[in-house]
Design a protein around this motif. Structure first.
Motif, short mmCIF file in Angstrom:
data_model
loop_
_atom_site.label_atom_id
_atom_site.label_comp_id
_atom_site.label_asym_id
_atom_site.label_seq_id
_atom_site.Cartn_x
_atom_site.Cartn_y
_atom_site.Cartn_z
N PHE A 8 0.83 -1.20 0.00
CA PHE A 8 0.00 0.00 0.00
C PHE A 8 0.87 1.25 0.00
N ASP A 9 0.35 2.31 -0.64
CA ASP A 9 1.01 3.61 -0.50
C ASP A 9 0.04 4.70 -0.06
N ARG A 10 -1.24 4.36 0.05
CA ARG A 10 -2.25 5.32 0.47
C ARG A 10 -3.15 4.70 1.52
N ALA A 11 -3.63 5.51 2.44
CA ALA A 11 -4.60 5.05 3.42
C ALA A 11 -5.49 6.21 3.85
N LEU A 12 -6.70 5.88 4.21
CA LEU A 12 -7.68 6.86 4.69
C LEU A 12 -8.13 6.43 6.08
N VAL A 13 -8.08 7.36 7.03
CA VAL A 13 -8.53 7.08 8.39
C VAL A 13 -9.50 8.18 8.82
N ARG A 14 -10.26 7.88 9.87
CA ARG A 14 -11.13 8.90 10.46
C ARG A 14 -10.80 9.02 11.94
N GLU A 15 -10.65 10.26 12.41
CA GLU A 15 -10.32 10.48 13.81
C GLU A 15 -11.41 9.94 14.73
N PRO A 16 -11.06 9.44 15.90
CA PRO A 16 -12.06 8.94 16.84
C PRO A 16 -13.00 10.06 17.31
N ALA A 17 -14.27 9.71 17.45
CA ALA A 17 -15.26 10.66 17.94
C ALA A 17 -15.38 10.55 19.46
N GLU A 18 -15.76 11.64 20.10
CA GLU A 18 -16.04 11.58 21.54
C GLU A 18 -17.17 10.58 21.82
N SER A 19 -18.08 10.44 20.87
CA SER A 19 -19.20 9.51 21.03
C SER A 19 -18.78 8.05 21.00
N ALA A 20 -17.49 7.77 20.76
CA ALA A 20 -17.01 6.38 20.73
C ALA A 20 -17.25 5.66 22.06
N VAL A 21 -17.49 6.42 23.12
CA VAL A 21 -17.82 5.77 24.40
C VAL A 21 -19.09 4.94 24.27
N ASN A 22 -19.90 5.24 23.25
CA ASN A 22 -21.15 4.49 23.01
C ASN A 22 -21.01 3.49 21.87
N GLY A 23 -19.76 3.18 21.49
CA GLY A 23 -19.53 2.26 20.38
C GLY A 23 -20.01 0.85 20.69
N LEU A 24 -20.17 0.06 19.63
CA LEU A 24 -20.66 -1.30 19.75
C LEU A 24 -19.67 -2.18 20.50
N ARG A 25 -20.22 -3.04 21.35
CA ARG A 25 -19.38 -3.95 22.14
C ARG A 25 -20.09 -5.29 22.26
N ALA A 26 -19.65 -6.28 21.47
CA ALA A 26 -20.22 -7.63 21.57
C ALA A 26 -19.93 -8.22 22.94
N VAL A 27 -18.73 -7.93 23.45
CA VAL A 27 -18.36 -8.29 24.83
C VAL A 27 -18.06 -6.99 25.54
N ASP A 28 -18.77 -6.69 26.60
CA ASP A 28 -18.63 -5.40 27.27
C ASP A 28 -17.45 -5.41 28.23
N ARG A 29 -16.37 -4.75 27.82
CA ARG A 29 -15.19 -4.59 28.69
C ARG A 29 -15.13 -3.17 29.24
N GLY A 30 -16.25 -2.47 29.13
CA GLY A 30 -16.30 -1.08 29.56
C GLY A 30 -16.09 -0.14 28.39
N ALA A 31 -16.48 1.10 28.58
CA ALA A 31 -16.31 2.09 27.51
C ALA A 31 -14.85 2.48 27.37
N PRO A 32 -14.42 2.77 26.16
CA PRO A 32 -13.03 3.21 25.99
C PRO A 32 -12.81 4.58 26.60
N GLU A 33 -11.61 4.81 27.06
CA GLU A 33 -11.22 6.13 27.56
C GLU A 33 -10.78 6.94 26.34
N ILE A 34 -11.45 8.05 26.08
CA ILE A 34 -11.30 8.74 24.79
C ILE A 34 -9.88 9.26 24.56
N ALA A 35 -9.24 9.81 25.56
CA ALA A 35 -7.87 10.29 25.37
C ALA A 35 -6.96 9.14 24.97
#
Length: 265
Positions: A8-35
């Motif tokens: 690869f020589d190109r990639a596209l990413v999207r910065e994490p959203a603050e709302s990621a604390v509500n992201g999908l979790r098939a196994v709940d290990r707790g919400a991610p710490e955003i920082a």
């Protein structure tokens, strides 16, 4: 085509959203710490850059908690992109959100019919075949539509059924080179990939099966020391990436970027 599946020589990413604390979790290990999530994402981008990839960053999209995982709503190759249909209701709108970005970068962008679902986490690209795994988020109809779209790009798609308990196909396997996959023991026993060699991740490090080959380097989750030793012993160059917060969500290395090799070379 063989080299292009991991060069690869190109990639596209999207910065994490603050709302990621509500992201999908098939196994709940707790919400991610955003920082911490943002720091891990930045380190991931750095790792891609060190591997020789030019990374473009999209702004966070607060409307979609899981939108940093850009591989799920799209599939990209040097010759074109396919807009997918993520199977989780909260993620379906991500496809429309990323469509303008795909059209700005690819002359050919195919879209799937509005029936069925196909999620990028269930798509494994190998030199000869693009495997599409059925799951809770990719159904038979969506997979069949994706096979047809792949055919339009000159690629062969094959639908497979991963073993029970596998969230996404790439949760349990990843490409190491043109002939070799890194797999969990359950995926090894399922025998889905005819003609491919396999390396099995050590017991207790199943999450490391979601590795990412980028040019000459295999990225794996930090802390998977026995997997790192296995890969090193097999002759691969390994780079470990911290994923503690990322892995609290239904995610891993492969889903945080869209990667391709531009045709200008």
């Amino acid at each position: 085509m063989a080299a292009s599946v991991f060069e690869f020589d190109r990639a596209l990413v999207r910065e994490p959203a603050e709302s990621a604390v509500n992201g999908l979790r098939a196994v709940d290990r707790g919400a991610p710490e955003i920082a911490g999530l943002k720091a891990e994402h930045a380190a991931y981008v750095d790792a891609l850059t060190v591997c020789g990839v030019t990374v473009e960053r999209l702004a966070a999209d607060e409307a979609f908690a899981d939108s940093m995982f850009v591989e799920d709503p799209a599939l990209v190759f040097g010759e074109g992109a396919i807009l997918l249909r993520p199977g989780a209701a909260s993620r379906l709108g991500e496809a429309a959100a990323i469509l303008p970005e795909l059209r700005a970068r690819f002359a050919t962008v195919l879209t799937l019919p509005e029936t069925g679902f196909a999620d990028g986490g269930d798509v494994l690209v190998t030199p000869d075949t693009v495997y599409i795994g059925l799951s809770a988020r990719t159904d038979e109809t969506g997979a069949e539509h994706l096979v047809a779209a792949l055919r339009d790009l000159g690629r062969n798609g094959e639908i497979v059924t991963p073993p029970e308990g596998v969230l996404h196909l790439k949760t349990a396997c990843s490409l190491l080179d043109a002939e070799t996959l890194l797999v969990t023991e359950a995926m090894q026993n399922a025998d889905l990939f005819a003609g491919m060699r396999t390396l099995v991740v050590p017991d207790g490090e199943e999450a490391a099966a979601n590795a990412l080959r980028v040019n000459d380097t295999v990225l794996i989750a930090k802390g998977s020391s026995r997997t790192a030793e296995l890969l090193d012993g097999a002759g691969y160059t390994v780079r470990e990436v911290a994923l503690d917060e990322v892995m609290k969500l239904d995610a891993g290395l492969s889903c945080m970027s869209l990667r391709w090799r531009s045709e200008r070379r």
